[in-house]
Design a protein around this motif. Structure first.
Motif, short mmCIF file in Angstrom:
data_model
loop_
_atom_site.label_atom_id
_atom_site.label_comp_id
_atom_site.label_asym_id
_atom_site.label_seq_id
_atom_site.Cartn_x
_atom_site.Cartn_y
_atom_site.Cartn_z
N GLN A 96 -0.64 11.72 -5.39
CA GLN A 96 -2.12 10.93 -4.98
C GLN A 96 -1.88 10.91 -3.45
OE1 GLN A 96 -2.31 6.99 -6.42
NE2 GLN A 96 -4.99 6.80 -6.62
N ALA A 99 -2.45 13.29 -1.89
CA ALA A 99 -4.03 14.15 -1.95
C ALA A 99 -5.11 13.71 -0.65
CB ALA A 99 -3.95 14.48 -3.22
N ASP A 100 -4.49 12.26 -0.05
CA ASP A 100 -5.25 11.58 0.87
C ASP A 100 -5.19 12.38 2.31
OD1 ASP A 100 -6.69 9.86 2.47
OD2 ASP A 100 -4.86 7.88 1.18
N PRO A 101 -6.74 12.70 2.63
CA PRO A 101 -7.24 13.30 3.82
C PRO A 101 -5.94 12.68 4.31
CG PRO A 101 -8.90 13.01 2.18
CD PRO A 101 -7.90 11.99 1.43
N ALA A 102 -6.67 11.10 4.94
CA ALA A 102 -5.16 9.96 5.46
C ALA A 102 -4.32 10.45 5.81
CB ALA A 102 -6.31 8.64 5.62
N LEU A 288 -1.46 2.66 6.73
CA LEU A 288 -2.19 3.13 5.77
C LEU A 288 -1.54 2.69 4.99
CD1 LEU A 288 -3.66 5.57 4.86
CD2 LEU A 288 -2.18 7.33 4.82
N PHE A 296 -5.99 -1.88 -1.03
CA PHE A 296 -6.85 -0.61 -2.41
C PHE A 296 -6.12 -1.53 -3.70
CE2 PHE A 296 -6.99 2.58 1.14
CZ PHE A 296 -7.72 2.21 1.22
N TYR A 299 -0.52 -0.72 -5.08
CA TYR A 299 1.49 -0.44 -4.15
C TYR A 299 1.72 0.19 -5.04
CZ TYR A 299 0.24 -5.46 -4.24
OH TYR A 299 -0.57 -6.92 -3.42
N LYS B 108 0.48 -10.03 -7.33
CA LYS B 108 1.19 -9.24 -7.90
C LYS B 108 2.13 -10.12 -8.33
CE LYS B 108 3.40 -4.94 -8.30
NZ LYS B 108 2.89 -3.85 -9.04
N GLN B 426 -13.15 -0.62 -0.91
CA GLN B 426 -12.30 -0.62 -0.20
C GLN B 426 -11.66 0.73 0.35
OE1 GLN B 426 -11.87 -2.87 2.18
NE2 GLN B 426 -13.06 -4.58 0.86
N GLU B 427 -11.61 2.05 -0.28
CA GLU B 427 -11.34 3.04 -0.55
C GLU B 427 -12.03 3.57 -0.06
OE1 GLU B 427 -8.32 4.86 -3.04
OE2 GLU B 427 -8.84 3.02 -4.51
N LYS B 430 -13.34 2.68 3.98
CA LYS B 430 -12.68 3.24 4.73
C LYS B 430 -12.85 4.36 5.10
CE LYS B 430 -8.56 5.64 3.98
NZ LYS B 430 -7.66 6.02 3.67
N GLN B 457 -14.11 13.54 1.71
CA GLN B 457 -13.25 12.51 1.21
C GLN B 457 -13.83 11.83 0.32
OE1 GLN B 457 -12.56 11.44 5.24
NE2 GLN B 457 -11.20 13.05 5.76
N GLN B 460 -13.22 13.21 -3.26
CA GLN B 460 -11.23 13.37 -3.55
C GLN B 460 -11.11 11.76 -3.98
OE1 GLN B 460 -9.76 15.20 -0.28
NE2 GLN B 460 -7.93 15.95 -0.77
N VAL B 461 -11.41 10.40 -2.93
CA VAL B 461 -10.72 9.27 -3.33
C VAL B 461 -11.05 8.72 -4.97
CG1 VAL B 461 -11.16 6.85 -2.59
CG2 VAL B 461 -11.33 8.23 -0.90
N ASN B 464 -9.32 10.68 -7.54
CA ASN B 464 -7.82 10.27 -7.59
C ASN B 464 -7.56 9.06 -8.34
OD1 ASN B 464 -5.96 11.64 -5.89
ND2 ASN B 464 -6.00 11.44 -4.06
#
Lengths: 329, 466
Positions: A96, A99-102, A288, A296, A299, B108, B426-427, B430, B457, B460-461, B464
């Motif tokens: 994952q 695959a993230d462009p960032a 990031l 996001f 975790y 968490k 949020q993704e 970004k 992009q 893709q997000v 994913n």
């Protein structure tokens, strides 16, 4: 000049008996030796009880706040949480993040920051240290002056630079304008954003490195300089033939420490450009990770990227430890 | 021997101290209740008046907010008269009630209070953490008498698969916030905020012409805030950022180009957006309070922040609906109930929220008290009531208004359909931040290319996240 190996083995404490004197074959015990050994062990433990107790505290702190989080991080990197249920995810998180462009942009930016930081943040403190070392007067005052930025809270320093860099009313553009020089967009251009971050970071952190270099320089025997001066060497040749060879190990150690710390850069871009910067040009790996974890809620991805960074840094740390050992010897 | 005894004593003391430290560092129990976790049995029955239960509740005002804290304590005391055995343990934070990083860590670790505060956008995060209790059977007309008058759109934000997980305590929709003083100085009518992007551009140009570093319009492009505003602006034009099923990006189109091109032209052709960019929440508010900014996209609570924290004045600001007028972004605050809360804790939490946030003339709707405590009354939020409850609320609010409510008429009289934030907000933000910062920091930015890159992009997000 080198210290004989025999006299280096135990710097403090009784000298070891030479091999062959009083030695015993494995498994061979003198009568009553076991009881004596146990008694000696008990006495030794009793004698060092306070030391062990202090050690327990330190070990607990390391275990709780360093080792356990590291182990947990590795576990998290291979887990996914969905609707409160955590399952093993195999390589999913790693796939994952890659695959993230960032991801690749963050690594490129981090490498760029590290590269700039090495050129600026490594060379500038060394040159400043050499200049300070050559000074006959005001060395103490100037040392304080150079170290002063380190004493400022990082956030205050960064905000100061944010004002300096403002393209509208910032100090730097005002100065350039007064000198009839072209102004810059500084943090607000993809071309200059990262360099601007490095300049601010170098100013904030160079004091510590300068003092370490200075200490190393002052440890160089004066006779060496006298010898090259007798041979007619100028400042540059003195630096090249004496200063750099004599501080080689310190330079290498600081270089590695700098790589390790600059690859974890977060505060400066986060505060100066909001983290990402113009078109993501200051997104670093640690920023990031922060985004994955706290923006996001992913975790697993944050831990996976942290693991990749850990592996990269472990390589540099390994070299650092090796060099450190050489320095010690 | 004496020396040894002392060393032994020191060692023992140290071990005890370390042990205590470890205990202090360890996790604590959630406190309160202690009964079995919530179940559906007799859930619809309201809390018995003699029920003995303790609940911890987020967002008690900190000591620095004296008037708000006084009101909280008064409300706890009044609530206690109805439910004498219910103990409300308030948890306060110094800044905003939710700091996203702390909130994420609490989820968490499972350390949030029994009744915990969040933003509307947090539902999926909370559900994903497995920390929210399903309160559907508990929320009835008996436990929450104004339930029928709460806007369904607002309640839907806190539902998933038909189940209700939280209760809203405030909501907002976004619009355009204007600096009335600068409007007047620029010869513009402050009672007519711009309704289209073309008007925004014209007005911004007029305000920027005042000089002295004054910007006509400002927008965000950092900290994911740029993407958030781009989304709101797309809603304003009747667009969206994802397809209806949430699987693909849907902004690389005429509406998306219109937004970015307009921002680019205001920044570089008109020079009406100032030179300082990469701004995020808090920056534009400061510019407006210092009299250097004419307009920006905002929610009514931005004005509260500008007045209470930055020292602005209510009479200087006004609001209009989102330019484009086709829709707007809605958001708000709510309370969830921690999974593991006992049925009585959930019931007590609902009873407290009903008293504090849903009862006319009480709690947050006690406008007379709010006015007496020199706190603001009159902003067009919260606005989650409809029908009779809204009519009563409007009347009570107008009677105690502490600000010129006419300044918000253009906004309040033209309510737009509010759309919730997109999935994986949020993704997506970004990615969209890059498009926003692209047009605001690069004179030669190619709008089509920025949108196309951002679109792939976001695809893709979203892929994913499946």
């Amino acid at each position: 000049m080198t210290t004989p190996a025999a006299s280096r083995s135990v710097p403090h404490g009784p000298a070891l008996p030479p091999a062959g004197h009083g030695t015993r074959a494995p498994g061979e015990l003198a009568p009553g030796a076991g009881r004596r050994d146990r008694g000696a062990l008990r006495r030794s433990i009793r004698r060092n009880l306070t030391a062990y107790a202090f050690l327990v505290g330190a070990l607990l702190c390391f275990a709780l706040f360093s080792w356990f989080p590291m182990v947990r991080e590795v576990i998290l990197a291979f887990q996914r949480t969905h609707r409160g249920t955590t399952t093993w995810a195999g390589w999913h998180n790693l796939r994952q993040i890659t695959a993230d462009p960032a991801f690749w942009q963050a690594w490129r930016n981090t490498a760029q920051f590290t590269g700039y930081a090495l050129v600026l943040g490594f060379a500038v403190p060394f040159v400043v240290a050499v200049v300070l070392n050559e000074l006959r007067h005001f060395q103490g005052y100037l040392r304080i002056l150079v170290y002063l930025p380190v004493m400022l809270p990082p956030v205050a320093s960064v905000l100061l630079f944010k004002y300096f860099y403002d393209p509208g009313y910032g100090l730097f553009n005002e100065i350039l304008h007064a000198l009839h020089l072209p102004t810059s967009q500084w943090l607000q251009s993809t071309h200059t954003a990262m360099l601007s971050v490095v300049i601010a970071s170098t100013w904030m952190n160079m004091g510590g490195a300068t003092l370490i270099y200075l200490a190393a320089l002052q440890g160089i025997p004066g006779e060496l300089y006298e010898a090259v001066e007798l041979d007619g060497a100028g400042l540059l040749r003195r630096v090249w033939h004496v200063t750099i060879p004599q501080t080689r190990l310190v330079l290498s150690l600081l270089l590695l420490m700098q790589i390790i710390s600059t690859m974890q850069v977060f505060t400066e871009p986060y505060l100066l450009t909001g983290g990402a910067g113009p078109q993501g040009s200051t997104t670093t790996v640690v920023y990031l990770i922060y985004q994955y974890a706290f923006n996001f809620d992913n975790y697993g991805a944050a831990a996976a990227l942290g693991l990749v960074l850990l592996i990269v840094l472990a390589v540099f740390s390994g070299i650092y430890v090796r060099l450190n050992r050489e320095t010690g010897e | 021997m004496k020396r040894f005894r002392h060393r032994g004593l020191a060692a023992a003391a140290l071990v005890v101290a370390v042990g205590l430290t470890g205990a202090a560092c360890g996790t604590s129990s959630s406190g309160g209740g202690g009964n079995a976790p919530a179940g559906p049995a007799d859930a619809s029955a309201p809390l018995a008046h003699d029920a003995k239960v303790t609940i911890s509740v987020d967002c008690m005002p900190p000591a620095t907010k004296k008037a708000e804290l006084k009101e909280w304590n008064e409300d706890v005391a009044t609530f206690h008269k109805t439910y004498p055995n219910v103990t409300v343990q308030g948890k306060s934070t110094t800044g905003q009630c939710e700091d996203p990083a702390t909130f994420a860590a609490q989820l968490k670790g499972g350390t949030e209070p029994n009744v915990f505060y969040s933003y509307f956008t947090d539902l999926q995060q909370v559900l994903n953490s497995g920390q929210a209790a399903d309160i559907t059977p508990y929320v009835t007309a008996k436990s929450l008498p104004t339930l029928g008058d709460i806007q369904p759109d607002v309640l839907n934000v806190l539902k998933d698969s038909g189940k209700l997980y939280g209760l809203p305590t405030s909501n907002y929709t976004m619009g355009i916030l204007i600096n009335r003083a600068l409007f007047k100085q620029a010869g513009l009518d402050p009672d007519k905020p711009p309704a289209t992007w073309a008007q925004v551009r014209t007005d911004a140009k007029a305000i920027a012409a005042l000089g002295h570093g004054t910007a006509g319009y400002g927008d965000y492009s950092a900290g994911n805030n740029g993407g958030w505003h781009f989304t709101a602006e797309m809603y304003g034009l009747g667009g969206d950022v994802t397809t209806a099923d949430g699987t693909k990006a849907d902004f690389d189109n005429a509406k998306g180009r219109q937004i970015l091109q307009n921002l680019h032209d205001m920044r570089w052709t008109d020079n009406s957006m100032g030179q300082t960019q990469l701004l995020k929440w808090g920056d534009l508010q400061k510019q407006m309070v210092s009299g250097k900014l004419g307009m920006f996209i905002a929610a009514p609570d931005d004005i509260t922040y500008m007045v209470e924290v930055l020292g602005g004045h209510y009479q200087d600001y006004g609001m209009g609906p989102m330019p484009g007028g086709q829709g707007t972004l809605l958001g708000g605050n709510d309370y969830f109930f921690k999974k593991g809360d006992t049925p009585d804790q959930i019931k007590a939490g609902i009873a407290w929220l009903n008293f504090k946030f849903f009862t006319e003339g009480q709690g947050q709707f006690d406008y007379a008290r709010t006015k007496a405590d020199a706190l603001p009354v009159g902003l067009p939020e919260p606005e989650f009531f409809t029908g009779a409850s809204k009519a009563t609320d409007d009347k009570l609010k107008a009677a105690s208004a502490t600000m010129p409510v006419a300044n918000f008429t253009a906004f309040a009289d033209h309510p737009l359909t509010g759309h919730a934030e997109p999935p994986n907000a949020q993704e997506i933000y970004k990615v969209l931040d890059n498009a926003m910062s692209g047009v605001l920091t690069n004179k030669n930015a190619n709008v089509g290319s920025l949108l196309s890159t951002a679109s792939s992009q976001v695809d893709q997000v979203l892929a994913n996240s499946q």
